[in-house]
Design a protein around this motif. Structure first.
Motif: not given
Ligand code: PLP
Length: 389
Positions: A73, A280, A77
């Motif tokens: 992640w 997401e 991200r």
């Protein structure tokens, strides 16, 4: 796709304090919970725990899969490379802050915070018997030169950084963070970075994990994060801390293991579902909705016949409203609760620069947010009419 809202009946059946603290005539816009139903993937993960009776002691951090999920992640991200071995589960970010203060400072040490600030930062320093070094932001920005002068006069050993920042919604820029790193190096500060709002960044801004600035930054940083804000799972008691430096990790792990191990079995499932492709996708819709609600506040404040100033947050669903021009005194939230029947968070709880401010949680439907804003406008208008009589 916007996140789904519970029906009024579902809302009434919730037990959380956001909806229960005040009577049914008060619209709650205070504590940082969102009104929305969870991402479907999270609902399914929790239902799977129910279906299998998976209510026992959960996995260890290493066996939970969460360190790997967070590493994926963080890379995806924010472009931050995290080794899963740096990640440790814990129940909550606020508990993590307290544990970090205890493990990384000595009684009497100075702890730097940037005010106005999420109240548990202030409470944590006070409860630990550390010396608070409060440095005010200027319109949400860090005055680096003034910070340097402040630390020369009032030394500190730890910075509790909140980025994105609650309550201002600032998402600090790379230049600001580099400046902060230089100051941390000059003054020997360890940095605890609470980045729990990192997934709620609006278009035009970017979250930069402090530890991702450079290897030097990483060496002095412990990062705290959780799916709890962006995915609305605060009650599931699961968060993480990340430290690449073995020395910092050892100091944190030297605390009694109960400080970290009380995370929840169901929370682990929910966190894995959050930090996934399905999670997401939901998040994308959620941030889109929040961005529209932020726009609505801007439109309403711009044409309101009353004075409330704000700078739209760059991240997060909290609007930091400046009522100093409205003559509501130091604590506008108390006036608004009384006169408008809306519950905002009182500005003074965020430190001295919060006087005259109130924080509005806009993570709700367009309809409810519209009602909140109408009630505020009407209360301010009738106050003005009364005052002019
Ligand atoms: C900056 C910040 N840190 C931490 C928290 C709470 O996180 P947790 O529930 O994991 O303690 C919040 C909640 O609003 C927050 O705004």
């Amino acid at each position: 796709v916007s996140p789904e809202l519970p029906s009024p009946l579902q809302m009434q059946r919730r037990t959380g304090r956001k909806w229960r603290r005040y009577g049914p005539d008060v619209l709650p816009a205070w504590i940082a919970d969102m009104d929305f139903l969870p991402a479907p993937a999270i609902g399914e993960a929790v239902m799977e725990a129910v279906a299998t009776g998976d209510f026992g002691y959960g996995p260890t951090t290493a066996a939970s899969g969460v360190p790997e999920a967070f590493a994926r992640w963080a890379r995806r991200r924010w472009g931050w490379d995290v080794d899963p071995a740096w990640v440790q589960l814990m129940p909550d970010v606020v508990g993590g802050l307290a544990n970090c203060v205890e493990a990384l400072t000595e009684p009497g040490d100075g702890v730097l915070v940037q005010t106005p600030i999420y109240p548990p930062f202030l409470a944590t320093v006070a409860a630990a018997g550390r010396r608070l070094v409060a440095h005010p932001l200027v319109d949400g920005r860090i005055d680096l030169q003034d910070l340097d002068r402040t630390l020369r006069a009032r030394p500190a050993t730890l910075l509790l950084l909140c980025n994105p920042h609650n309550p201002t919604g600032r998402c600090f820029t790379v230049d600001e963070l580099q400046g902060l790193l230089e100051i941390a190096e000059t003054h020997g500060l360890t940095v605890v970075a609470d980045e729990v709002h990192a997934d709620l960044v609006y278009a035009g801004h970017r979250h930069i994990p402090f530890a991702s600035l450079s290897p030097q930054a990483a060496r002095r940083t412990v990062t705290l994060n959780s799916a709890s804000k962006a995915f609305n799972t605060a009650g599931l008691r699961t968060a993480v801390w990340v430290a690449s430096d073995p020395g910092l990790r050892a100091r944190l792990l030297a605390l009694p293991s109960t400080r970290w191990n009380a995370f929840s079995t169901i929370g682990v499932r929910a966190t894995l579902a959050a930090w996934s492709d399905e999670g997401e996708e939901w998040l994308h819709g959620c941030v889109g909705h929040l961005q529209r609600m932020r726009g609505l506040i801007g439109e309403r404040l711009a044409c309101a016949p009353v004075k409330a100033a704000w700078t739209p947050p760059e991240a997060g669903y909290l609007a930091w409203l400046d009522f100093r021009g409205s003559g509501l005194g130091d604590d506008p939230a108390s006036w608004l609760l009384d006169k408008a029947r809306v519950a905002l968070s009182p500005g003074p709880e965020f430190g001295a620069p919060g006087q005259g401010f109130a924080r509005l949680n806009f993570a709700t439907s367009q309809d409810v947010l519209g009602q909140i804003l109408s009630r505020i406008e009407q209360a301010l208008l009738s106050d003005r009419v009364e005052a002019s009589r």
